[in-house]
Scaffold this active site. Sequence first.
Site, short mmCIF file in Angstrom:
data_model
loop_
_atom_site.label_atom_id
_atom_site.label_comp_id
_atom_site.label_asym_id
_atom_site.label_seq_id
_atom_site.Cartn_x
_atom_site.Cartn_y
_atom_site.Cartn_z
CG ASP A 96 -2.01 1.02 1.22
OD1 ASP A 96 -2.99 0.90 0.46
OD2 ASP A 96 -1.84 1.99 1.97
NE ARG A 97 -0.36 6.61 0.68
CZ ARG A 97 -0.61 7.35 -0.40
NH1 ARG A 97 -1.47 6.92 -1.32
NH2 ARG A 97 0.01 8.50 -0.59
NE ARG A 100 0.18 4.38 -3.57
CZ ARG A 100 -0.09 3.86 -4.78
NH1 ARG A 100 0.73 4.05 -5.77
NH2 ARG A 100 -1.20 3.16 -4.98
CG HIS A 143 -9.47 5.92 0.15
ND1 HIS A 143 -9.76 5.06 -0.89
CD2 HIS A 143 -8.17 5.70 0.48
CE1 HIS A 143 -8.69 4.33 -1.16
NE2 HIS A 143 -7.71 4.71 -0.35
CD1 TRP A 144 -6.53 6.55 -2.80
CD2 TRP A 144 -5.01 7.65 -4.00
NE1 TRP A 144 -5.47 5.72 -2.98
CE2 TRP A 144 -4.51 6.36 -3.71
CE3 TRP A 144 -4.22 8.51 -4.76
CZ2 TRP A 144 -3.26 5.92 -4.15
CZ3 TRP A 144 -2.97 8.09 -5.19
CH2 TRP A 144 -2.49 6.81 -4.88
CE1 TYR A 201 -4.65 7.11 0.29
CE2 TYR A 201 -4.17 7.12 2.65
CZ TYR A 201 -4.54 6.44 1.49
OH TYR A 201 -4.81 5.09 1.54
CG HIS A 263 -5.58 -3.34 0.38
ND1 HIS A 263 -4.79 -3.04 -0.71
CD2 HIS A 263 -5.20 -2.46 1.36
CE1 HIS A 263 -3.99 -2.02 -0.42
NE2 HIS A 263 -4.21 -1.66 0.84
#
Length: 283
Positions: A96-97, A100, A143-144, A201, A263
């Site tokens: 997930d994050r 990134r 949600h982004w 985010y 997820h």
Amino acid sequence: MAESRMADVGGLRMHYLIEGEGPLVMLVHGWPQTSHCWRHLIGPLAEHFTVVAPDLRGYGRTDKPLTGFDKRTMASDVRELARQLGHERLTLVGHDRGARVAHRYALDHPDEVERLVVMDIIPTREMWRRFDMDSGIALGTWHWTFHLQPDLPERLAGADVRGYLGYFFEKWTVQRAALDAEEYYRAFSQPGALRAGFDDYRASFPDDAAHDDDADYDAGRRLEMPVLALWGEAGLPARVGVEEVWRDYAHDVRGAEIPDCGHFLAEERPDLVLDHLRDFFKL
């Protein structure tokens, strides 16, 4: 058993779990979780590696500053932690994050990253390019744009942390009982935790997209190390051809779908994730 420690990383007090000896494998969590999400993987991997799972800037027991949530800074935090532990090269495993952050690390310091594993994501640049109803990205990642708004998410989600996070733990999972949701409710009820997660985010656009991903992509930079992309059968990225997308960002990509999984791969199906990691690591 993993040991809980703290480190001073450029003035940021960073919490991390550590176990094992040997080459470094860094496990980097996403939202809305902490290093706790790796609990099933740390021990088995520690039989072969030094395994470190930090709480990222703003998450868990790590400090929650007001700045520095662009992925380049967050990757620098992780790199400094690795250096303090005596490692200049490592394998990155991100979800997930955290994936990134790991992607950014691998682009900025390709000679230091042996292998990269990204779980249930496509690159940030692709998320914004595909943000439409046809691909399902816009509907699945509403949600982004909500989290991008200043102040409002904290006010609304802060009124019911359990209810807000619980929505994602229900909607994004197949093996729902496998998640230790109570730990995350506790973590995100701490002062500054919700705001910091939303700031993560908020850095996605325009900073991470324009300054990092677009600049690297337009300059022709691609990941040089072997990349393993894993995704859940019921996860959003499964709709867009994860492996094919990553092949446009890296030279050496393999991918695998985790069946009966949403997820949260490392908690929902740790057994299958470990099988893929062991194969990728040639254990």
